[in-house]
Design a protein around this motif. Structure first.
Motif, mmCIF file in Angstrom:
data_model
loop_
_atom_site.group_PDB
_atom_site.id
_atom_site.type_symbol
_atom_site.label_atom_id
_atom_site.label_comp_id
_atom_site.label_asym_id
_atom_site.label_seq_id
_atom_site.Cartn_x
_atom_site.Cartn_y
_atom_site.Cartn_z
ATOM 1 N N ILE A 1 -10.271 -81.575 46.202
ATOM 2 C CA ILE A 1 -9.350 -81.290 47.311
ATOM 3 C C ILE A 1 -8.305 -80.248 46.904
ATOM 4 C CG2 ILE A 1 -7.638 -82.274 48.902
ATOM 5 C CD1 ILE A 1 -9.124 -84.901 48.765
ATOM 6 N N LEU A 2 -8.208 -79.217 47.702
ATOM 7 C CA LEU A 2 -7.155 -78.219 47.522
ATOM 8 C C LEU A 2 -6.196 -78.383 48.710
ATOM 9 C CD1 LEU A 2 -5.998 -75.611 46.177
ATOM 10 C CD2 LEU A 2 -7.558 -74.309 47.633
ATOM 11 N N THR A 3 -4.975 -78.763 48.420
ATOM 12 C CA THR A 3 -4.003 -78.996 49.496
ATOM 13 C C THR A 3 -3.287 -77.695 49.835
ATOM 14 O OG1 THR A 3 -3.719 -81.247 48.725
ATOM 15 C CG2 THR A 3 -2.024 -80.395 50.191
ATOM 16 N N VAL A 4 -3.288 -77.354 51.119
ATOM 17 C CA VAL A 4 -2.678 -76.096 51.558
ATOM 18 C C VAL A 4 -1.762 -76.399 52.746
ATOM 19 C CG1 VAL A 4 -3.160 -73.821 52.543
ATOM 20 C CG2 VAL A 4 -4.684 -74.739 50.789
ATOM 21 N N TYR A 5 -0.547 -75.863 52.698
ATOM 22 C CA TYR A 5 0.406 -76.081 53.797
ATOM 23 C C TYR A 5 0.376 -74.873 54.723
ATOM 24 C CZ TYR A 5 2.016 -79.736 50.689
ATOM 25 O OH TYR A 5 2.065 -80.840 49.887
ATOM 26 N N ASN A 6 0.105 -75.146 56.000
ATOM 27 C CA ASN A 6 0.033 -74.055 56.982
ATOM 28 C C ASN A 6 1.340 -73.960 57.774
ATOM 29 O OD1 ASN A 6 -1.159 -71.957 58.431
ATOM 30 N ND2 ASN A 6 -1.978 -73.354 59.992
ATOM 31 N N LYS A 7 1.450 -72.931 58.558
ATOM 32 C CA LYS A 7 2.600 -72.657 59.424
ATOM 33 C C LYS A 7 3.880 -72.431 58.607
ATOM 34 C CE LYS A 7 0.376 -75.294 63.111
ATOM 35 N NZ LYS A 7 0.467 -76.121 64.293
ATOM 36 N N ALA A 8 3.695 -71.725 57.492
ATOM 37 C CA ALA A 8 4.851 -71.422 56.632
ATOM 38 C C ALA A 8 5.923 -70.680 57.427
ATOM 39 C CB ALA A 8 4.396 -70.589 55.444
ATOM 40 N N ALA B 1 10.528 -75.293 52.522
ATOM 41 C CA ALA B 1 9.268 -75.381 51.773
ATOM 42 C C ALA B 1 9.498 -76.004 50.394
ATOM 43 C CB ALA B 1 8.663 -73.994 51.618
ATOM 44 N N GLN B 2 8.586 -76.930 50.041
ATOM 45 C CA GLN B 2 8.623 -77.553 48.711
ATOM 46 C C GLN B 2 7.688 -76.754 47.801
ATOM 47 O OE1 GLN B 2 10.261 -80.929 48.824
ATOM 48 N NE2 GLN B 2 10.807 -80.081 50.833
ATOM 49 N N ASN B 3 7.397 -77.337 46.650
ATOM 50 C CA ASN B 3 6.364 -76.760 45.793
ATOM 51 C C ASN B 3 5.010 -76.909 46.467
ATOM 52 O OD1 ASN B 3 7.628 -75.694 43.658
ATOM 53 N ND2 ASN B 3 7.473 -77.517 42.334
ATOM 54 N N GLY B 4 4.170 -75.944 46.366
ATOM 55 C CA GLY B 4 2.846 -76.096 46.958
ATOM 56 C C GLY B 4 2.325 -74.770 47.466
ATOM 57 N N PHE B 5 1.144 -74.826 48.002
ATOM 58 C CA PHE B 5 0.446 -73.645 48.470
ATOM 59 C C PHE B 5 0.793 -73.428 49.937
ATOM 60 C CE2 PHE B 5 -3.190 -71.424 46.419
ATOM 61 C CZ PHE B 5 -3.195 -70.350 47.291
ATOM 62 N N TYR B 6 1.635 -72.465 50.251
ATOM 63 C CA TYR B 6 2.044 -72.241 51.641
ATOM 64 C C TYR B 6 1.341 -71.010 52.214
ATOM 65 C CZ TYR B 6 5.513 -75.895 51.706
ATOM 66 O OH TYR B 6 6.117 -77.125 51.697
ATOM 67 N N ILE B 7 0.817 -71.172 53.413
ATOM 68 C CA ILE B 7 0.200 -70.035 54.109
ATOM 69 C C ILE B 7 0.671 -70.031 55.562
ATOM 70 C CG2 ILE B 7 -1.906 -70.073 52.693
ATOM 71 C CD1 ILE B 7 -3.318 -71.270 55.239
ATOM 72 N N LEU C 1 -5.705 -79.070 54.988
ATOM 73 C CA LEU C 1 -4.653 -78.271 55.603
ATOM 74 C C LEU C 1 -3.587 -79.203 56.178
ATOM 75 C CD1 LEU C 1 -4.388 -75.236 55.836
ATOM 76 C CD2 LEU C 1 -5.317 -75.359 58.138
ATOM 77 N N ILE C 2 -2.366 -78.990 55.753
ATOM 78 C CA ILE C 2 -1.269 -79.855 56.193
ATOM 79 C C ILE C 2 -0.299 -79.045 57.056
ATOM 80 C CG2 ILE C 2 0.751 -81.157 55.372
ATOM 81 C CD1 ILE C 2 -0.955 -82.080 53.039
ATOM 82 N N ASP C 3 0.115 -79.683 58.129
ATOM 83 C CA ASP C 3 1.083 -79.058 59.030
ATOM 84 C C ASP C 3 2.376 -79.849 58.924
ATOM 85 O OD1 ASP C 3 2.597 -78.170 61.100
ATOM 86 O OD2 ASP C 3 1.063 -78.418 62.654
ATOM 87 N N ALA D 1 -3.476 -78.646 62.893
ATOM 88 C CA ALA D 1 -2.972 -78.183 61.593
ATOM 89 C C ALA D 1 -3.227 -76.688 61.432
ATOM 90 C CB ALA D 1 -3.652 -78.951 60.470
ATOM 91 N N GLY D 2 -4.222 -76.181 62.164
ATOM 92 C CA GLY D 2 -4.541 -74.755 62.095
ATOM 93 C C GLY D 2 -5.839 -74.475 61.365
ATOM 94 N N LYS D 3 -6.737 -75.442 61.357
ATOM 95 C CA LYS D 3 -8.029 -75.276 60.660
ATOM 96 C C LYS D 3 -8.867 -74.172 61.297
ATOM 97 C CE LYS D 3 -8.966 -79.572 61.612
ATOM 98 N NZ LYS D 3 -7.694 -79.818 62.318
#
Ligand code: GTP
Ligand code: MG
Length: 440
Positions: free
Chosen positions: A327-334, A340-346, A306-308, A231-233
């Motif tokens: 829990i803070l949900t974060v989407y990696n590999k933006a 991309a949906q709604n959410g925290f993208y990095i 971290l979600i991939d 996932a990129g942790k």
């Protein structure tokens, strides 16, 4: 307070850090402290609180030219006679001065914490202030320093002592009636005591119900990075710390151990933990890594999940027992994602979203550890004693028997006294005699 240490000895220790330095400070405390100045520096009558420039000698052998300060009891750190020698900070000088001190009668090296211990015993500070001093010495960040200073200055001591004084007062009142069983407590007085107890319970509960902010600040705020393999942790811990903390690779299941990094974030201490990717596996070492990852997440104050989205797998089954509010949900590999949906993208690759993630983390740190108006509870020891105190107070409320009610209050006061290290017996007598004129 009982002491296993012999208080009649004069103790000495290097109070500055070990290693080579311009100056080293040796502290000496006890009734013979002044003898160190007489014997080593030839100062028969040192001036109180005055920096003497002296030549330290052991017999005829010159050891050093140093500064010597004398703090006459009780106006010293320990409340005893204290001498401080500011010597040159080299090993040979230090060893020779320590050796010269060791042969003086009734002198011995101090045990760990013994100066503070004597200060508490001699009433120079209470236990919470001594613990605040310890925290100040161990503080690594600005916010920790601020909290420790407040505690050292007696903010917690004042709070707990005030609560205890109220309790001792009510208890003394009840005890007075136990001694005069023919008299009944006036109903308005009974109501007053009940109101006191209720108010104290709610004050203590508010203090206890603090989300452990003081303890988090003292011990460090734990952030765990979790998610499926790849996932990129590890990439994220490296991006956040700007260091190569963990190995990054395309191989799923690279990280096995928990890898921790310590950070100072806006003055808040943070422990960032990278963990093994979560997936079903038959591999024994990886299984152990996953067990540790889940354990770390369970202990954490904040879990960054971290979600991939480029992968179909999910780690949700491993996270189902964890508190969702942490829990803070974060989407990696933006950079790879087009829908991309709604959410925290990095993206740890392009750096996209990392400043925003920092901003989010900092706001959480401020919300959960920021120093407020009233001093926060900083140690588990205080929490245990305060819970005991509330339990006794609740019992006292429902206790019709005056003797037993007084006993509950006594145990509640004792629980508070354990925090500050004060003994209540003498004080109780003081209050009884002052306020109730028993025997008249
Ligand atoms: N394109 C792209 N690749 C990334 C990004 N972040 C990480 N990667 C790549 O994804 C792969 C896995 O990254 P790691 O950081 O090792 O992933 P991990 O979550 O630590 O994986 P495990 O240790 O196996 O659990 C590596 O090849 C990284 O270069 C990103 O934001 N964009
Ligand atoms: Mg990894």
């Amino acid at each position: 307070m009982e002491s296993a240490y012999n208080m009649t000895d004069t103790i000495y220790a290097l109070s500055s850090g070990h290693g080579i330095g311009g100056v080293a400070v040796i502290r000496i405390s006890g009734k013979n402290a002044i003898k160190a100045l007489q014997k080593l520096a030839g100062l028969q009558a040192p001036k109180n609180r005055y920096a003497h420039y002296v030549c330290l000698k052991n017999g005829n052998r010159i050891l050093d030219h140093s500064l010597a300060l004398y703090f006459k009891a009780p106006n010293s750190f320990t409340g005893e006679d204290v001498v401080e020698l500011q010597i040159h900070g080299g090993r040979a000088v230090l060893n020779s001065v320590m050796q010269a001190l060791s042969i003086l009668p009734d002198f011995r090296p101090a045990e760990a914490g013994e100066f503070s211990r004597r200060a508490v015993i001699n009433g120079k500070m209470d236990l919470t202030e001594a613990e605040g001093l310890m925290d100040l010495i161990h503080a690594t960040t600005e916010q920790q320093q601020a909290q420790a200073l407040r505690q050292m200055d007696g903010d917690l001591a004042k709070l707990y002592e005030e609560w205890r004084a109220h309790l001792v007062h009510d208890m003394a009142y009840l005890e007075a009636f136990i001694d005069f069983p023919e008299e009944d407590i006036p109903p308005e007085k009974q109501d007053e005591i009940k109101t006191h107890i209720q108010s104290l319970i709610s004050q203590i509960e508010a203090h206890l119900n603090d989300e452990k902010r003081g303890q988090k600040l003292r011990e460090g705020f734990q952030i765990a990075l979790v998610g499926v393999p790849n996932a990129g942790k590890s990439s994220l811990i490296n991006a956040l710390t700007k260091k190569e903390v963990a190995i990054v690779s395309t191989t799923a299941g690279t990280t096995r151990d928990v890898v921790e990094a310590y950070l100072d974030v806006d003055g808040f201490p943070v422990i960032l933990a990278d963990t093994a990717g979560l997936r079903e596996t038959g591999e024994e070492i990886e299984q152990e890594g996953i067990r540790r990852a889940v354990k770390k997440a369970a202990e954490a104050d904040l879990i960054i999940h971290l979600i991939d989205q480029t992968q179909p797998t999910s780690s949700d089954s491993f996270l189902k027992d964890l508190p969702t509010d942490k829990i803070l949900t974060v989407y990696n590999k933006a950079d790879l994602i087009t829908n991309a949906q709604n959410g925290f993208y990095i993206s740890t690759k392009t750096g996209q979203g990392i400043p925003e993630l920092w901003k989010k983390i900092k706001s959480i740190l401020q919300a959960q550890m920021g120093i407020g108006q009233t001093m926060a509870l900083t140690r588990e020891r205080y929490r245990v004693a305060l819970n005991e105190c509330v339990a006794q107070l609740s019992q006292a409320l429902n206790q019709p028997e005056i003797e037993l009610k007084a006993e509950n209050l006594r145990l509640a006061a004792r629980a508070l006294g354990r925090i500050t290290g004060r003994v209540e017996a003498d004080e109780l007598l003081d209050v009884i005699f002052r306020d109730f004129c028993i025997g008249k």
